[in-house]
Design a protein around this motif. Structure first.
Motif, PDB file in Angstrom:
ATOM      1  N   GLY A 175       0.838  -1.198   0.000  1.00 65.86           N
ATOM      2  CA  GLY A 175       0.000   0.000   0.000  1.00 65.86           C
ATOM      3  C   GLY A 175       0.868   1.240   0.000  1.00 65.86           C
ATOM      4  O   GLY A 175       2.012   1.202   0.465  1.00 65.86           O
ATOM      5  N   THR A 176       0.336   2.322  -0.522  1.00 59.57           N
ATOM      6  CA  THR A 176       1.092   3.569  -0.641  1.00 59.57           C
ATOM      7  C   THR A 176       0.262   4.768  -0.217  1.00 59.57           C
ATOM      8  O   THR A 176      -0.918   4.857  -0.543  1.00 59.57           O
ATOM      9  CB  THR A 176       1.567   3.779  -2.096  1.00 59.57           C
ATOM     10  OG1 THR A 176       2.390   2.680  -2.488  1.00 59.57           O
ATOM     11  CG2 THR A 176       2.362   5.066  -2.256  1.00 59.57           C
ATOM     12  N   LEU A 177       0.908   5.669   0.499  1.00 58.10           N
ATOM     13  CA  LEU A 177       0.351   6.980   0.832  1.00 58.10           C
ATOM     14  C   LEU A 177       1.258   7.996   0.139  1.00 58.10           C
ATOM     15  O   LEU A 177       2.476   7.953   0.320  1.00 58.10           O
ATOM     16  CB  LEU A 177       0.361   7.210   2.343  1.00 58.10           C
ATOM     17  CG  LEU A 177       0.025   8.636   2.805  1.00 58.10           C
ATOM     18  CD1 LEU A 177      -1.420   8.992   2.490  1.00 58.10           C
ATOM     19  CD2 LEU A 177       0.294   8.769   4.304  1.00 58.10           C
ATOM     20  N   THR A 178       0.681   8.892  -0.643  1.00 52.94           N
ATOM     21  CA  THR A 178       1.476   9.886  -1.347  1.00 52.94           C
ATOM     22  C   THR A 178       1.154  11.276  -0.828  1.00 52.94           C
ATOM     23  O   THR A 178      -0.023  11.667  -0.783  1.00 52.94           O
ATOM     24  CB  THR A 178       1.228   9.820  -2.871  1.00 52.94           C
ATOM     25  OG1 THR A 178       1.540   8.500  -3.319  1.00 52.94           O
ATOM     26  CG2 THR A 178       2.094  10.823  -3.612  1.00 52.94           C
ATOM     27  N   GLY A 179       2.200  12.007  -0.453  1.00 51.60           N
ATOM     28  CA  GLY A 179       2.069  13.398  -0.035  1.00 51.60           C
ATOM     29  C   GLY A 179       2.832  14.286  -0.986  1.00 51.60           C
ATOM     30  O   GLY A 179       3.610  13.799  -1.813  1.00 51.60           O
ATOM     31  N   ARG A 180       2.617  15.591  -0.875  1.00 49.80           N
ATOM     32  CA  ARG A 180       3.288  16.543  -1.757  1.00 49.80           C
ATOM     33  C   ARG A 180       3.993  17.598  -0.915  1.00 49.80           C
ATOM     34  O   ARG A 180       3.576  17.910   0.199  1.00 49.80           O
ATOM     35  CB  ARG A 180       2.278  17.242  -2.665  1.00 49.80           C
ATOM     36  CG  ARG A 180       1.536  16.288  -3.563  1.00 49.80           C
ATOM     37  CD  ARG A 180       0.420  16.917  -4.399  1.00 49.80           C
ATOM     38  NE  ARG A 180      -0.093  18.172  -3.924  1.00 49.80           N
ATOM     39  CZ  ARG A 180      -0.022  19.339  -4.585  1.00 49.80           C
ATOM     40  NH1 ARG A 180       0.546  19.387  -5.766  1.00 49.80           N
ATOM     41  NH2 ARG A 180      -0.530  20.430  -4.087  1.00 49.80           N
ATOM     42  N   TYR A 181       5.074  18.154  -1.481  1.00 51.46           N
ATOM     43  CA  TYR A 181       5.759  19.249  -0.817  1.00 51.46           C
ATOM     44  C   TYR A 181       6.522  20.060  -1.849  1.00 51.46           C
ATOM     45  O   TYR A 181       7.161  19.496  -2.741  1.00 51.46           O
ATOM     46  CB  TYR A 181       6.742  18.744   0.254  1.00 51.46           C
ATOM     47  CG  TYR A 181       7.341  19.879   1.062  1.00 51.46           C
ATOM     48  CD1 TYR A 181       6.581  20.594   1.969  1.00 51.46           C
ATOM     49  CD2 TYR A 181       8.664  20.229   0.876  1.00 51.46           C
ATOM     50  CE1 TYR A 181       7.133  21.661   2.682  1.00 51.46           C
ATOM     51  CE2 TYR A 181       9.228  21.286   1.593  1.00 51.46           C
ATOM     52  CZ  TYR A 181       8.451  22.000   2.499  1.00 51.46           C
ATOM     53  OH  TYR A 181       8.995  23.041   3.206  1.00 51.46           O
ATOM     54  N   GLY A 182       6.430  21.373  -1.738  1.00 51.62           N
ATOM     55  CA  GLY A 182       7.171  22.287  -2.610  1.00 51.62           C
ATOM     56  C   GLY A 182       7.750  23.412  -1.787  1.00 51.62           C
ATOM     57  O   GLY A 182       7.321  23.681  -0.671  1.00 51.62           O
ATOM     58  N   ARG A 183       8.758  24.078  -2.368  1.00 52.38           N
ATOM     59  CA  ARG A 183       9.433  25.167  -1.652  1.00 52.38           C
ATOM     60  C   ARG A 183       9.430  26.440  -2.479  1.00 52.38           C
ATOM     61  O   ARG A 183       9.465  26.430  -3.641  1.00 52.38           O
ATOM     62  CB  ARG A 183      10.878  24.773  -1.363  1.00 52.38           C
ATOM     63  CG  ARG A 183      10.957  23.495  -0.562  1.00 52.38           C
ATOM     64  CD  ARG A 183      12.350  22.931  -0.497  1.00 52.38           C
ATOM     65  NE  ARG A 183      13.162  23.727   0.387  1.00 52.38           N
ATOM     66  CZ  ARG A 183      14.492  23.769   0.342  1.00 52.38           C
ATOM     67  NH1 ARG A 183      15.122  23.050  -0.539  1.00 52.38           N
ATOM     68  NH2 ARG A 183      15.170  24.489   1.167  1.00 52.38           N
TER      69      ARG A 183
END
Length: 183
Positions: A175-183
């Motif tokens: 199973g996978t949980l995907t999050g996002r992040y940008g700067r």
């Protein structure tokens, strides 16, 4: 003769693998499983933004994670955290294997007791949070958990492809949980 040489050259060029994957052998088989695990976090939802605390801009501690749907005959869990949007190919942020099979959650900033943590793309052992280049669109970070039917006997410097090879034919669920992040 020239035409034969040209055809041979074009054919050979088509067989050369693409570059950009700085984390290992892109020919590693992918472990497959018929059952799905559920991976969640109290810090962010599927597709949501990973809080600054869990990034290089904050405390750089791993987010809390929870797992459900682990098959009863699981011998150990494996966690791989990767950024497929990295400029030079998929970047590894955390590798952990031989997590206890009855583990249902990991607290923020905590490594699983008794498990082995591998070296991440920052060349450090343990978790290294999201740290995309400034100005890039937000990157995606995949927290993938595998339920294995055996303990993995790997060197501490094993990479994600080594882990995937060891899991091939031994993965009960994923199973996978995907999050996002940008700067």
């Amino acid at each position: 003769m020239r035409r034969s040489l040209l055809i041979a050259l074009v054919t050979a060029m088509g067989l050369v693998p693409g570059c950009g994957n700085d984390t290992g052998d892109s020919s590693a088989p992918s472990p497959t499983a018929s059952h799905r695990l559920t991976v969640t976090s109290a810090a962010f939802t599927e597709g949501g933004t990973i809080p600054r605390r869990h990034t290089c801009d904050g405390e750089d501690v791993s987010p809390p994670l929870a797992f459900s749907g682990v098959p009863a005959d699981t011998t150990g869990l494996v966690l791989i955290v990767e950024d497929p949007d990295a400029p030079h190919g998929t970047f590894t942020h955390w590798l952990v294997w031989n997590i206890g099979p009855r583990t249902t959650e990991l607290a923020a900033g905590q490594a699983p007791e008794g498990a082995t943590q591998g070296r991440n793309g920052f060349r450090k052992t343990g978790y290294g949070g999201p740290c995309p280049p400034k100005g890039d669109s937000p990157h995606h970070y995949a927290f993938t958990v595998y339920a294995a039917d055996r303990r993995l006997d790997l060197a501490p410097d094993a990479g994600p492809d080594d882990i995937r090879r060891a899991l091939t034919g031994h993965t009960l669920a994923t199973g996978t949980l995907t999050g996002r992040y940008g700067r």
